[in-house]
Design a protein around this motif. Structure first.
Motif, mmCIF file in Angstrom:
data_model
loop_
_atom_site.group_PDB
_atom_site.id
_atom_site.type_symbol
_atom_site.label_atom_id
_atom_site.label_comp_id
_atom_site.label_asym_id
_atom_site.label_seq_id
_atom_site.Cartn_x
_atom_site.Cartn_y
_atom_site.Cartn_z
ATOM 1 N N GLN A 1 0.832 -1.195 0.000
ATOM 2 C CA GLN A 1 0.000 0.000 0.000
ATOM 3 C C GLN A 1 0.869 1.248 0.000
ATOM 4 O O GLN A 1 1.817 1.357 0.772
ATOM 5 C CB GLN A 1 -0.936 0.011 1.203
ATOM 6 N N VAL A 2 0.517 2.189 -0.871
ATOM 7 C CA VAL A 2 1.227 3.457 -0.975
ATOM 8 C C VAL A 2 0.631 4.469 0.003
ATOM 9 O O VAL A 2 1.343 5.246 0.615
ATOM 10 C CB VAL A 2 1.168 3.992 -2.421
ATOM 11 N N LEU A 3 -0.698 4.453 0.141
ATOM 12 C CA LEU A 3 -1.445 5.322 1.051
ATOM 13 C C LEU A 3 -2.374 4.461 1.894
ATOM 14 O O LEU A 3 -2.744 3.361 1.475
ATOM 15 C CB LEU A 3 -2.306 6.315 0.255
ATOM 16 N N PRO A 4 -2.807 4.958 3.049
ATOM 17 C CA PRO A 4 -3.828 4.207 3.786
ATOM 18 C C PRO A 4 -5.087 4.083 2.915
ATOM 19 O O PRO A 4 -5.472 5.050 2.252
ATOM 20 C CB PRO A 4 -4.116 5.077 5.017
ATOM 21 N N PRO A 5 -5.711 2.908 2.874
ATOM 22 C CA PRO A 5 -6.911 2.745 2.041
ATOM 23 C C PRO A 5 -8.067 3.599 2.546
ATOM 24 O O PRO A 5 -8.106 3.980 3.714
ATOM 25 C CB PRO A 5 -7.236 1.258 2.158
ATOM 26 N N LEU A 6 -8.989 3.906 1.653
ATOM 27 C CA LEU A 6 -10.204 4.634 2.006
ATOM 28 C C LEU A 6 -11.331 3.641 2.248
ATOM 29 O O LEU A 6 -11.640 2.823 1.384
ATOM 30 C CB LEU A 6 -10.605 5.603 0.894
ATOM 31 N N ILE A 7 -11.936 3.709 3.427
ATOM 32 C CA ILE A 7 -13.050 2.844 3.796
ATOM 33 C C ILE A 7 -14.352 3.557 3.446
ATOM 34 O O ILE A 7 -14.454 4.775 3.586
ATOM 35 C CB ILE A 7 -12.985 2.531 5.303
ATOM 36 N N ASP A 8 -15.363 2.788 3.027
ATOM 37 C CA ASP A 8 -16.637 3.354 2.565
ATOM 38 C C ASP A 8 -16.388 4.346 1.435
ATOM 39 O O ASP A 8 -16.965 5.434 1.391
ATOM 40 C CB ASP A 8 -17.423 4.023 3.701
ATOM 41 N N ALA A 9 -15.510 3.957 0.517
ATOM 42 C CA ALA A 9 -15.110 4.827 -0.585
ATOM 43 C C ALA A 9 -16.234 4.986 -1.600
ATOM 44 O O ALA A 9 -17.022 4.074 -1.828
ATOM 45 C CB ALA A 9 -13.879 4.248 -1.272
ATOM 46 N N ARG A 10 -16.284 6.174 -2.178
ATOM 47 C CA ARG A 10 -17.214 6.426 -3.277
ATOM 48 C C ARG A 10 -16.610 7.465 -4.194
ATOM 49 O O ARG A 10 -15.817 8.306 -3.783
ATOM 50 C CB ARG A 10 -18.576 6.857 -2.775
ATOM 51 N N VAL A 11 -16.991 7.379 -5.448
ATOM 52 C CA VAL A 11 -16.504 8.312 -6.457
ATOM 53 C C VAL A 11 -17.420 9.528 -6.461
ATOM 54 O O VAL A 11 -18.632 9.395 -6.633
ATOM 55 C CB VAL A 11 -16.460 7.645 -7.852
#
Length: 99
Positions: free
Chosen positions: A59-69
């Motif tokens: 992982q390059v960045l911490p993942p986004l949880i409950d992600a949406r565009v």
């Protein structure tokens, strides 16, 4: 999909436009998928930026949880969600440019 990501917030605080242009860009492969977390006790959509190093996906960045565009036009999109840093959740948004 290969992408360059620029985070818009730092620990939940939005950066001004001038500050955003000066922040570091992160390069990797962006992907979104459904994930299940037993600690949260539910499934959610997760966005992550990963880099292939020695055949391993890191992982390059911490993942986004409950992600949406929020926005997608051509090769540019904006993705929002919650990131976890040091066991604290922060609102985060990424400006993404796909290459």
């Amino acid at each position: 999909m290969r992408a360059t990501v620029r985070p818009i917030n730092v620990r939940g605080r939005p950066l001004r436009s001038s500050e955003r242009k000066a922040t570091q860009e992160y390069v990797g492969v962006i992907r979104m998928r459904e994930e299940r977390n037993n600690q949260l006790g539910r499934a959610f959509v997760q966005a992550e930026l990963v880099s292939a190093i020695d055949g391993q996906q890191g992982q390059v960045l911490p993942p986004l949880i409950d992600a949406r565009v929020l926005y997608w036009k051509g090769k540019n999109l904006r993705v929002t969600g919650m990131e976890v840093v040091e066991d604290l959740q922060y609102y985060q948004t990424w400006d993404v440019e796909c290459t």
